[in-house]
Design a protein around this motif. Structure first.
Motif, mmCIF file in Angstrom:
data_model
loop_
_atom_site.group_PDB
_atom_site.id
_atom_site.type_symbol
_atom_site.label_atom_id
_atom_site.label_comp_id
_atom_site.label_asym_id
_atom_site.label_seq_id
_atom_site.Cartn_x
_atom_site.Cartn_y
_atom_site.Cartn_z
ATOM 1 N N ARG A 14 0.834 -1.193 0.000
ATOM 2 C CA ARG A 14 0.000 0.000 0.000
ATOM 3 C C ARG A 14 0.878 1.255 0.000
ATOM 4 O O ARG A 14 2.012 1.234 0.455
ATOM 5 N N LEU A 15 0.322 2.315 -0.492
ATOM 6 C CA LEU A 15 1.145 3.487 -0.735
ATOM 7 C C LEU A 15 1.575 4.149 0.569
ATOM 8 O O LEU A 15 0.799 4.373 1.480
ATOM 9 N N ARG C 441 21.825 -9.215 -5.136
ATOM 10 C CA ARG C 441 21.686 -8.976 -3.693
ATOM 11 C C ARG C 441 21.850 -7.495 -3.348
ATOM 12 O O ARG C 441 21.110 -6.947 -2.530
ATOM 13 N N VAL C 442 22.814 -6.874 -3.971
ATOM 14 C CA VAL C 442 23.034 -5.452 -3.688
ATOM 15 C C VAL C 442 21.833 -4.629 -4.148
ATOM 16 O O VAL C 442 21.360 -3.736 -3.431
ATOM 17 N N ASP C 443 21.309 -4.942 -5.314
ATOM 18 C CA ASP C 443 20.120 -4.228 -5.779
ATOM 19 C C ASP C 443 18.928 -4.488 -4.860
ATOM 20 O O ASP C 443 18.145 -3.570 -4.575
ATOM 21 N N SER C 444 18.804 -5.712 -4.382
ATOM 22 C CA SER C 444 17.710 -6.024 -3.445
ATOM 23 C C SER C 444 17.865 -5.219 -2.162
ATOM 24 O O SER C 444 16.885 -4.693 -1.615
ATOM 25 N N ALA C 445 19.088 -5.136 -1.679
ATOM 26 C CA ALA C 445 19.349 -4.369 -0.460
ATOM 27 C C ALA C 445 19.034 -2.891 -0.675
ATOM 28 O O ALA C 445 18.426 -2.235 0.185
ATOM 29 N N PHE C 446 19.412 -2.381 -1.823
ATOM 30 C CA PHE C 446 19.159 -0.959 -2.104
ATOM 31 C C PHE C 446 17.654 -0.687 -2.175
ATOM 32 O O PHE C 446 17.143 0.251 -1.555
ATOM 33 N N LEU C 447 16.950 -1.526 -2.913
ATOM 34 C CA LEU C 447 15.506 -1.335 -3.043
ATOM 35 C C LEU C 447 14.808 -1.492 -1.700
ATOM 36 O O LEU C 447 13.874 -0.744 -1.372
ATOM 37 N N LEU C 456 9.470 4.085 -1.875
ATOM 38 C CA LEU C 456 9.105 3.147 -2.933
ATOM 39 C C LEU C 456 8.100 2.191 -2.302
ATOM 40 O O LEU C 456 8.265 1.815 -1.145
ATOM 41 N N THR C 457 7.064 1.796 -3.039
ATOM 42 C CA THR C 457 6.209 0.737 -2.516
ATOM 43 C C THR C 457 6.912 -0.596 -2.738
ATOM 44 O O THR C 457 7.753 -0.736 -3.632
ATOM 45 N N MET C 458 6.565 -1.569 -1.924
ATOM 46 C CA MET C 458 7.139 -2.899 -2.104
ATOM 47 C C MET C 458 6.740 -3.448 -3.480
ATOM 48 O O MET C 458 7.533 -4.123 -4.134
#
Lengths: 479, 479, 479
Positions: A14-15, C441-447, C456-458
């Protein structure tokens, strides 16, 4: 409280745009401190001592035209990323004052809204839509029309006019950026209007009159000379004319003069050297080195004038303007392709600082988009010279992670007292509260970390968050 | 334990200066690891292979004069920020050997103590006051006299003399920085005094003898020639004299030669080219390019001499010294306005490394205040050349966040074995333990994060924290 | 789950190399998100659009020779750090195609394995040994033989041949780097072999044919001319020959042309200017400035050809190749002493971008080892020009912390859509899965951090992790 905040809800989809804990660090203890610090400044008035809002919108106080021209047309942070993805800038009315078909442009924008995930612009826009229009869903092709309609409807309301927003945003000071020959009648009208409580201040921006390589330089100097009853051929008269125009700005409320130079190069020339350069500049005979000397001498002259008349001198260097020739030809300046270059401050500012850097009454604010100068040059310089302040992270660095990096790069050397306070530097009027709130949150997060790491007492942090939010910009910009 | 540490106490306002968890990251698991790592090195002796303490204070072993000259007068990290806020450096006795009215200066300092919140200097001073004087309250106008009196009283005690502190601080090695013509009698006296257990080592610092643009260059070369029984006009004699003085330093315990150059430029010239430059340098006839060549040739010569005589070669480049002319005229050097500039190592060091870089017995330590070179140049260079080591973060970068950034920038390319170990590089004798403790904490925090991220075993981290604290500086500086 | 993961086990000393949470941040909530994001891409196929694997190993499909030549000889990331510690490169067979005594070399390596703690190479090697050989103990002198034997035994297995690994690694696309005169018969053989399902693509790499200062330049141009039936003396014929060779590459599957230049300087010359430079280049008469112009003109020509024939243009600038003369003489190129230098993109790329930067069908990917250009130049440029993409962090920056820094430097300005997708750029075939997993993994950690910070929404993060892992490299490299 953290674990019950929406950011930590089991359903992360959710936002979260107006989550009260946004931009705070994950660690619960640090987050608690950050939240407590932010609460102390969340409702403080906005001081915006440098920016690009057109003062005429406040004089006219007309309704905004349409969602697209309000949010996209003039915001080159936004249009540039649409352009990178293949969109035609013409669709959004760039360079034409507004879009031919605002709704079609908005729908095209919604198609590409995913591009803004993770960007500073995306963060601000979501903040604005949620806080001003109650639009907390995600913009998408499916929701594009609903967004457009909701915004279009709301901006037609009487309480959504620029002046009403000025009050609603709690803007106490708003500086514009103006041509030296501007009569400033708009500012005078606003200053004498009892319905406008905010101070709308002009800013003296003489770049085009100081650069022999700028288009129309000679014509501009002739207009300047004519406006002040002088001949363009007299180098001392040229300086006197600039002094007079600064006085006119000061008389109309200006507190600063801004300098958007390629490099912050300054140089002291003697009167004859300068006269020769001036003569060649008017004749169009300067080579690149001569033009650089002319600009360097004039930046120093601007510093001298600031030392005399008290205008705060702000310097915004390190940008290659209008990088794409074809785009410039088609859409004009400010169409999204001003690109940063490396900046050098230590050697370039030395002649200026040698003359006026030790005077606490002189205020020079040095900005940068080149991150490397913050720890290497700006913090060391501002940590010694009473006249020099480190400008808030500028342009592409005016974003959460970048602002945190800049705080970390500056603070260990120069503390919190040598910064300018936050500067939004925006032409996007509606984004001003989002930008200031972002900065206050980032500063709260930074201070909270120092507290948790035992480097600052919470009492100090509570004092500092108020000072850097409120006192610092007032003091640095002599408000 | 974390949640019961003072840093996490409900009342965040009490002073946290000696909190055992200071500088550790917020995450409890990471903090636990950091604490465990720090405990392994907290009590290790201090190795200080490069710094600026005056050895005479150890020879005289007199009581420190007063709190102001002890903490402020000679610490340009501190006086610079007071100056930026408008204070007159004269008040603190800068350039005059000490303040006229130490108490008045201290009270003026207390008025401005808030400037140091978040700075490295503030962190060290609080650490020193708390650990050495039990002063854990916050300095303020209200507490200024109490601080002054407490410090003044304590420094009068017999067990607060420099030699006693040397033992109390567990300083095992302390290097000073000395003029090539120094007789080093102070060092000899200290070395033969059975009451001084620490090794007090001189460091050969020939900058002023290598730069034709330095003030008094010709006179200096004449003194050097005279001291070694030669004529100043012989270029090979000039080199031989320098070699002799290095030998004198080595005979008196020196392990390194230090080079504070503007740029780390090196160049190999043939004998005739150098002779011509030397002649012109003595005659004051060198232009800027010639002076640069001379300096570059001499930095290479210093490397050659290090390869011959074994002195570790340390390079501290990238500082524009004495940036403010007026301040220099009034207060002399080291008065707070040495400002960093960008540094280039890859091309500049190539001639030097081509000659001696592959020799593991040669040790060159490259420092930087320009953060950009750590990941781009220094880690790649030191990760290949056996002779080259990455100096600890220097000067304005000798601070918690900056040191963490430098570790992150270097380690992924060069690991932990190519660093110099911590260097305090200070003239503030009392700050030495605080600085080394800070470095050990930052390294513990860095290693703990790598463990938590699965990039290092805890066993490796436990080995590494001891190695980089203790073994590395001994090995790199050949102690 | 976090608290039961091995990384958080009470005994931190056991090896954590394949911990499922490796490289994720410490904060439990953030770690949970990172894990969830990584799970979405952990099993996706590998797209490797730029690298240095020798295609012949796939054609021959022979067993790897021995552990040392497999892991050390050709991996200059590894041998360089051994060399810095004093090891002789000859021991590992550098420049000789393989070691004389592989086991002795391996044991020498095990003696120095501690050097790799905290490095990217150490991380990859541990990952490879654990995942491919079940070797989860720490390499040490004690375990060296066991490691060697286990690896030697396993690589003799039929299912450990290169082609089997290609399938096991789920490599869908693997690009090699090839000389313009390469006939590409190996690639043709692989393309037509039904047993090879992965696409093995050649890459056109013309550096040595574009730089008048490269050794053997004239001979190379003569071979190029001969191969295409032309005279080397005709400048337009030179361009035509390059065009023909590119067409040959395209016919054999190439999707990109790669340019390993010292600086990304481009310049538009008229036909006569270029002809004169070409004539002088062949005659060996160009000075440094002429050679720079020639290279700049040719880099622009390569861009023009890419705009015509559709090859993606990749640029890898800013490396001082073969820094150590003695090492180059003894071991040849790629022996570990290519050292980065500062890079400038904004001014250098302008002529190129002015010609072809606005075309969305043109794809230019700009890489850098100089971190300073990401926030200052690359993100702003790629955030405007449809043709330009920011290359994944390259070489020494291809490591967990550096990659996180680069994401943070780029994303706030340019979002996630303007990147190239991950590029492993390796000649170490066995490290490819470890490198891609690290990047995911690094991109996942950053996001995950952006989600936790409310930026950012999940749901967005879940979309983006798949896009940047899988869709982005396919699109940018026109796969």
């Amino acid at each position: 409280m953290t674990n019950t905040s929406p950011l930590h809800a089991p359903d992360g989809n959710r936002l979260t745009v107006l989550d009260p804990d946004r931009l705070f660090p994950a660690d619960p203890d640090t987050r608690d401190r950050a939240r407590a610090l932010h609460e102390r400044v969340a409702e403080l008035p906005i001081i915006s001592p440098h920016g690009h809002v057109d003062p005429r919108i406040l004089l006219d106080d007309a309704a905004f035209a349409d969602p697209t021209s309000l949010f996209l047309t003039f915001d080159h942070y936004v249009t540039r990323l649409l352009h990178a993805d293949g969109a035609d800038l013409a669709l959004f009315g760039v360079g034409a004052g507004g879009p031919a078909d605002p709704r079609a442009a908005w729908i095209a924008f919604a198609d590409r809204w995913h591009l803004f995930a993770g960007t500073a612009s995306g963060y601000w826009l979501r903040h604005e839509w949620a806080s001003l229009f109650g639009l907390t869903d995600e913009l998408s092709p499916a929701s594009a029309d609903a967004f457009y309609d909701r915004i279009a409807s709301r901006i037609a309301d009487a309480d959504f006019r620029p002046r009403a927003l000025l009050d609603q945003f709690r803007i106490e000071v708003l500086a514009t950026t103006d041509d030296p020959l501007d009569d400033l009648e708009v500012h005078r009208a606003l200053a004498t209007d009892p319905a406008v409580s905010a101070r709308i201040l002009p800013t003296f921006r003489p770049d085009a009159y100081l650069d022999p390589e700028a288009a129309g330089f000679r014509e501009r100097l002739e207009r300047l000379a004519a406006a002040t009853g002088r001949s363009a051929d007299d180098p001392q008269g040229y300086l006197a004319s600039l002094r007079e125009r600064r006085a006119h700005f000061i008389a109309n409320g200006a507190v600063s003069a801004d300098h958007g130079v390629r490099e912050p190069f300054t140089v002291a020339l003697d009167r004859d050297e300068f006269a020769a350069l001036h003569r060649d500049a008017l004749a169009g005979r300067l080579d690149a080195q001569g033009a650089r000397l002319f600009r360097g001498a004039m930046l120093l002259e601007m510093g001298r004038m600031s030392a005399d008349d008290g205008l705060v001198m702000t310097i915004h260097p390190g940008v290659h303007r209008n990088h794409s020739s074809a785009t410039f030809d088609r859409f004009g300046p400010d169409s999204g392709h001003d690109i940063p270059i490396a900046v050098e401050y230590t050697a370039n500012l030395r002649p200026l600082l040698d003359e006026i850097g030790l005077r606490p009454d002189v205020h020079i604010v040095a900005f940068s988009i080149d991150e490397t100068v913050y720890s290497r040059e700006l913090a060391p310089l501002a940590g010694f010279y009473p006249a020099l302040y480190v400008g808030a992270p500028w342009w592409f660095l005016d974003a959460p992670d970048a602002a945190l990096r800049v705080r970390a790069a500056v603070t260990e050397t120069a503390g919190f007292s040598r910064g300018s306070g936050f500067i939004d530097d925006t032409r996007a009027f509606l984004s001003i509260p989002a930008r200031h709130d972002m900065s206050r949150r980032v500063d709260s997060a930074f201070l909270a970390r120092l507290v948790i790491e035992g480097r600052l007492t919470m009492a100090d942090a509570e004092r500092i968050i108020v000072e850097i939010t409120d006192a610092q910009p007032r003091e640095v910009f002599k408000l």
